[in-house]
Design a protein around this motif. Structure first.
Motif, mmCIF file in Angstrom:
data_model
loop_
_atom_site.group_PDB
_atom_site.id
_atom_site.type_symbol
_atom_site.label_atom_id
_atom_site.label_comp_id
_atom_site.label_asym_id
_atom_site.label_seq_id
_atom_site.Cartn_x
_atom_site.Cartn_y
_atom_site.Cartn_z
ATOM 1 N N HIS A 78 -6.593 7.625 1.442
ATOM 2 C CA HIS A 78 -7.279 7.897 0.176
ATOM 3 C C HIS A 78 -8.772 8.143 0.331
ATOM 4 C CE1 HIS A 78 -3.635 6.925 -1.944
ATOM 5 N NE2 HIS A 78 -3.626 5.678 -1.514
ATOM 6 N N ALA A 84 -6.478 -1.420 1.848
ATOM 7 C CA ALA A 84 -7.035 -0.599 0.779
ATOM 8 C C ALA A 84 -6.232 -0.758 -0.509
ATOM 9 C CB ALA A 84 -7.064 0.862 1.194
ATOM 10 N N GLU A 85 -6.805 -0.278 -1.618
ATOM 11 C CA GLU A 85 -6.260 -0.403 -2.985
ATOM 12 C C GLU A 85 -6.550 -1.796 -3.549
ATOM 13 O OE1 GLU A 85 -4.882 2.280 -4.877
ATOM 14 O OE2 GLU A 85 -5.851 3.166 -3.141
ATOM 15 N N ASP A 102 2.869 1.752 -3.133
ATOM 16 C CA ASP A 102 1.916 2.226 -4.144
ATOM 17 C C ASP A 102 1.647 3.729 -3.939
ATOM 18 O OD1 ASP A 102 -1.454 2.533 -4.493
ATOM 19 O OD2 ASP A 102 -0.337 1.729 -6.189
ATOM 20 N N TYR A 103 1.548 4.151 -2.669
ATOM 21 C CA TYR A 103 1.326 5.560 -2.351
ATOM 22 C C TYR A 103 2.495 6.418 -2.865
ATOM 23 C CZ TYR A 103 0.695 9.883 0.243
ATOM 24 O OH TYR A 103 0.556 11.204 0.565
ATOM 25 N N LYS A 139 2.164 6.603 -6.607
ATOM 26 C CA LYS A 139 1.020 7.371 -7.119
ATOM 27 C C LYS A 139 1.177 8.864 -6.861
ATOM 28 C CE LYS A 139 -3.103 4.480 -7.309
ATOM 29 N NZ LYS A 139 -3.155 3.183 -6.618
ATOM 30 N N VAL A 178 -3.857 -4.445 -4.167
ATOM 31 C CA VAL A 178 -3.221 -4.839 -2.900
ATOM 32 C C VAL A 178 -4.161 -5.786 -2.148
ATOM 33 C CG1 VAL A 178 -2.348 -3.990 -0.663
ATOM 34 C CG2 VAL A 178 -1.858 -2.710 -2.731
ATOM 35 N N LEU A 212 3.053 12.800 5.583
ATOM 36 C CA LEU A 212 2.241 11.601 5.805
ATOM 37 C C LEU A 212 3.147 10.380 5.945
ATOM 38 C CD1 LEU A 212 -0.769 10.713 5.927
ATOM 39 C CD2 LEU A 212 -0.528 10.065 3.543
ATOM 40 N N PHE A 266 0.837 -1.202 0.000
ATOM 41 C CA PHE A 266 0.000 0.000 0.000
ATOM 42 C C PHE A 266 0.872 1.252 0.000
ATOM 43 C CE2 PHE A 266 -3.657 2.613 0.851
ATOM 44 C CZ PHE A 266 -3.161 3.658 1.611
ATOM 45 N N TRP A 267 1.855 1.278 0.903
ATOM 46 C CA TRP A 267 2.689 2.476 1.019
ATOM 47 C C TRP A 267 3.629 2.653 -0.168
ATOM 48 C CZ3 TRP A 267 1.210 6.449 3.529
ATOM 49 C CH2 TRP A 267 0.385 6.292 4.646
#
Lengths: 220, 224
Positions: free
Chosen positions: B51, B65-66, A100-101, A104, B69, A135, A97-98
């Motif tokens: 998000h 989330a995502e 991907d963050y 993005k 993933v 963040l 997730f991170w």
């Protein structure tokens, strides 16, 4: 049969550097090929026909593209040392997730700081970039690395941006250390690792490179 | 301790549909919670503060989330009926194509939006052409049979289910973007989803879906 590993990349690319860090973490020997993106090699076009981008890892003749997909591949194939992803599925999901963050959000906001021709767009980019870093800094918390006690997947995804920090600061006219001291401390901690220091480009050379691109784009 | 699986979603979302397909393929029981995206629940904001979007899977109180993933998490947690290949190279390929499909879907949007909101015929056509450029890229890759390796629904097939929404969009817009003529492989693929037993349970009913987007985009066009 000995593994044949090749990496097609460009020296300033933070995405290419991610792969170098992962390969170094695993202690792997590989052939590095510098690509000229204005004159892409037949090999690059053959190995990444879909996007025609770097980095591309070629393992025993088979190509893998997209930097974090390559990093995950490296982690799965060479699982004998330095695991980059944890074993627990939930923690793996958090790491993905991170990463991907970072993919993005960070790159697009950073681009506005250095390649923008409009002052307003640059200011927006700077503001968003700092928000993203804050963040991420929050997510790091008091751990030495995003991976907890050990350097991991998210650390790889983000640390390579750090050699571009000086360039962002210079063109954006701000100090990342003032805004995010813990994060900058984390970058210094990562740089103590051989795999990171040997893979990241020199920040001043990056600045010269960016300056050259800006001149070509007519914004300097 | 009994498993508690919750899915926060939106019935009209293609990203949510993917998760429902994955959960159904694994035979995982879950509680579905419909979110109103104009009035997000405190629970959603708590589970996805970064998000603030759906889908969010909450497994025994822990949120993920995502959509891609989440799909990997589902595959790693409920190991039977694997969605991803076991071989690392094949896995990397599956991840690459799922990402490619997502990137192309988002790349289509500006063109689709232009086509919906433009008052001028020329602009509308430009929008459609832009959208079709990205569809072309998808069609080319499909034709070469780079993905969709078999009968079984895997990671890439499940990710590609959002292509059905393009067919929905064209009905809403009253224009043909994804024609059988221009995109035979993509068209064949969307048919495959429509005919599949598991997908049938997860893809929202056609008429309400079309009506939903018509209403959404009516607002979008009017606000321009």
């Amino acid at each position: 049969m000995a593994d044949e590993i090749a990496l097609l990349s460009t020296w300033p690319s933070m995405f290419g550097m991610r792969v170098r860090v992962a390969l170094a973490e695993k202690g792997l020997k590989y052939e590095y090929r510098e690509e000229d993106l204005r004159n892409k090699s037949p090999l690059l076009l053959l190995m990444n026909p879909v996007h025609k981008k770097i980095p591309v890892l070629i393992h025993n003749g088979k190509p893998i593209s997209e930097s974090m997909i390559i990093v995950e591949y490296i982690d799965e194939v060479w699982n004998h040392k330095s695991p980059l992803l944890p074993t627990d599925p939930f923690q793996r999901a958090q790491a993905r997730f991170w990463a991907d963050y970072v993919d993005k959000k960070l790159y697009d906001t950073a681009k506005k700081i250095i390649w923008s021709t409009k002052g307003e767009e640059q200011e927006t980019g700077k503001k968003e970039f700092i928000e993203c870093l804050k963040l991420l800094e929050g997510e790091l918390g008091d751990d030495p690395y995003f991976g907890g006690e050990n350097f991991g997947f998210v650390d790889v995804s983000l640390v390579t941006f750090s050699c571009w920090f000086h360039t962002f600061e210079s063109y954006g006219n701000f100090s990342i250390e003032t805004e995010c001291p813990k994060l900058v401390a984390w970058t210094k901690r990562c740089l103590e690792k051989e795999s990171v220091s040997s893979s990241l480009a020199d920040p001043h050379k990056i600045h010269d490179f960016a300056s050259g691109v800006r001149k070509r784009l007519g914004i300097e | 301790m009994a498993e508690e699986v919750k899915l926060f979603g939106k019935w009209a979302s293609p990203f949510c549909c993917r998760i429902e397909v994955a959960l159904k393929l694994k035979g995982v029981e879950y509680e579905y919670i419909e979110e109103d995206m104009l009035n997000k629940s405190p629970a959603l904001l708590n589970y996805n503060p970064v998000h603030k979007k759906i889908p969010v899977l909450v497994h025994n109180g822990k949120p993920i989330a995502e959509s891609l993933v989440i799909m990997e998490y589902i595959d790693e947690t409920w190991k039977h009926n694997p969605i991803l290949p076991i071989d690392p190279f094949e896995k990397a390929m599956a991840r690459f194509w799922a990402k490619f499909i997502d990137d192309k879907f988002w790349a289509l949007w500006p063109g689709v939006k232009k086509a919906i909101t433009s008052s001028g015929e020329k602009e509308r056509e430009e929008g459609i052409e832009e959208a079709q450029l990205h569809l072309n890229a998808l069609e080319t890759q499909l034709k070469e049979k780079k993905f969709f390796g078999g009968e079984k629904l895997g990671f890439v097939e499940i990710s590609a289910s959002l292509l059905i929404w393009i067919v929905v969009f064209q009905e809403v817009m009253g224009v043909e973007i994804l024609t059988q003529e221009k995109f035979p492989a993509l068209h064949k693929l969307t048919q495959k989803f429509v005919d599949d037993d598991v997908f049938k349970q997860c893809v929202p009913p056609w008429e309400p879906l079309v009506a939903y987007f018509k209403a959404q985009w009516g607002t979008l066009a009017a606000s321009k």
